[in-house]
Design a protein around this motif. Structure first.
Motif, short mmCIF file in Angstrom:
data_model
loop_
_atom_site.label_atom_id
_atom_site.label_comp_id
_atom_site.label_asym_id
_atom_site.label_seq_id
_atom_site.Cartn_x
_atom_site.Cartn_y
_atom_site.Cartn_z
N ILE A 20 0.86 -1.29 0.02
CA ILE A 20 -0.02 0.17 0.02
C ILE A 20 0.92 1.20 0.00
CG2 ILE A 20 -0.14 -0.05 2.72
CD1 ILE A 20 -2.90 1.05 2.25
N GLY A 21 0.53 2.16 -0.82
CA GLY A 21 1.22 3.35 -1.04
C GLY A 21 0.52 4.43 -1.16
N ALA A 22 0.90 5.91 -0.82
CA ALA A 22 0.38 6.94 -0.94
C ALA A 22 1.45 8.25 -1.55
CB ALA A 22 -0.22 7.25 0.23
N ASP A 23 0.79 9.28 -2.06
CA ASP A 23 1.82 10.31 -2.33
C ASP A 23 1.86 11.19 -1.08
OD1 ASP A 23 -0.88 11.30 -2.62
OD2 ASP A 23 -0.09 13.06 -3.58
N GLY A 24 2.53 12.15 -1.12
CA GLY A 24 2.64 13.01 0.11
C GLY A 24 2.10 14.26 0.18
N GLN A 25 1.09 14.66 -0.85
CA GLN A 25 0.64 16.02 -1.12
C GLN A 25 -0.81 16.29 -0.60
OE1 GLN A 25 1.47 17.89 -4.98
NE2 GLN A 25 -1.00 18.26 -5.20
N ALA A 26 -0.63 17.36 -0.01
CA ALA A 26 -1.78 17.75 0.82
C ALA A 26 -2.14 19.18 0.16
CB ALA A 26 -1.91 17.85 2.35
N ILE A 128 -8.07 5.23 -3.85
CA ILE A 128 -8.96 5.94 -3.28
C ILE A 128 -8.24 7.39 -3.24
CG2 ILE A 128 -10.23 4.80 -1.50
CD1 ILE A 128 -8.56 5.68 0.58
N GLY A 129 -8.86 8.65 -3.24
CA GLY A 129 -8.43 9.95 -3.58
C GLY A 129 -8.36 10.43 -4.89
N SER A 130 -7.95 11.66 -4.95
CA SER A 130 -8.01 12.39 -6.20
C SER A 130 -7.41 11.63 -7.54
CB SER A 130 -7.35 13.83 -6.25
OG SER A 130 -7.78 14.51 -5.32
N GLY A 131 -6.20 11.02 -7.35
CA GLY A 131 -5.60 10.53 -8.52
C GLY A 131 -6.12 8.82 -8.71
N ALA A 132 -7.09 8.49 -7.82
CA ALA A 132 -7.40 6.96 -7.69
C ALA A 132 -7.46 6.29 -8.96
CB ALA A 132 -8.50 7.03 -6.66
N MET A 133 -8.24 6.91 -9.86
CA MET A 133 -8.67 6.15 -11.09
C MET A 133 -7.33 5.87 -11.96
SD MET A 133 -11.57 4.91 -10.70
CE MET A 133 -11.14 4.94 -9.02
N ILE A 165 -0.20 12.62 -14.15
CA ILE A 165 -1.49 13.13 -14.71
C ILE A 165 -2.20 13.95 -13.87
CG2 ILE A 165 -3.62 12.18 -15.63
CD1 ILE A 165 -1.87 9.50 -16.26
N CYS A 166 -2.22 13.40 -12.68
CA CYS A 166 -3.22 14.19 -11.54
C CYS A 166 -2.25 15.36 -10.79
CB CYS A 166 -3.65 13.08 -10.59
SG CYS A 166 -4.62 14.01 -9.27
N ILE A 167 -2.87 16.62 -10.78
CA ILE A 167 -2.10 17.61 -10.11
C ILE A 167 -2.23 17.58 -8.56
CG2 ILE A 167 -2.78 19.25 -12.09
CD1 ILE A 167 -4.81 20.55 -10.64
#
Length: 179
Positions: A20-26, A128-133, A165-167
């Motif tokens: 499981i991973g995630a980016d660090g942007q808020a 999940i989240g903004s860049g999920a798809m 792709i996702c800002i």
């Protein structure tokens, strides 16, 4: 007041490994508020990993409640997720939380949504989240056509594709695995 939001989280079960991973942007409105948020947590002495997206404060509240449920149900992840979802639907305070949670152990992967759903995703990939798809599409392709990659490598490459792709997604990744 503009809310702080967290973005892309991806989890996969592949070749006997969970990653499981995630980016660090808020983001706050239309600017980056922080670029190294840690959205992945290990629970139950590292046997369960979770990732969250949505309003940061809401996500931490949700994560705390989930950890309480895990402790109440002896570390049974599915039971804890279902009980959390029940509370989420019926509790006036929890209903207002704007967050989602992915949780995984060595055997299964679940998504707990803000509508009180507990979902077992198809293909053992959850995002999940903004860049999920974007991340999910990349992970599906890599799992199918690059089966020699590890779960961790698939998560890493898929999140990098999403970040291109996702800002609302950056390349500052945190990835945890369970083998």
């Amino acid at each position: 007041m503009t809310r702080v939001r967290s973005t892309t989280v991806l989890a996969i079960v592949h070749n006997g490994e969970v990653a499981i991973g995630a980016d660090g942007q808020a983001t706050m409105g239309n600017y980056v508020a922080k670029s190294n948020v840690r959205k992945i947590r290990k629970l139950q002495e590292g046997k369960i990993v979770t990732g969250f997206a949505g309003s940061t404060a809401d996500a931490f509240t949700l994560l705390e409640r989930f950890d309480e449920k895990l402790n109440s149900y002896g570390g049974n992840m599915k039971r804890a997720a279902i009980e959390l979802a029940k509370d989420w639907r019926t509790d006036r305070y929890l209903r207002k939380l704007e967050a989602m949670l992915i949780t995984a152990d060595k055997d299964e992967l679940l998504v707990v949504s803000g509508t009180g759903d507990v979902l077992e995703p198809d293909h053992q990939i959850a995002a999940i989240g903004s860049g999920a798809m974007y991340a999910q599409a990349a992970a599906l392709a890599l799992k199918k056509h690059a089966s020699g990659l590890t779960a961790e490598e698939i998560v890493k490459e898929s999140l990098h594709i999403a970040a291109d792709i996702c800002i609302y997604t950056n390349h500052n990744l945190i990835i945890e695995t369970i083998k």
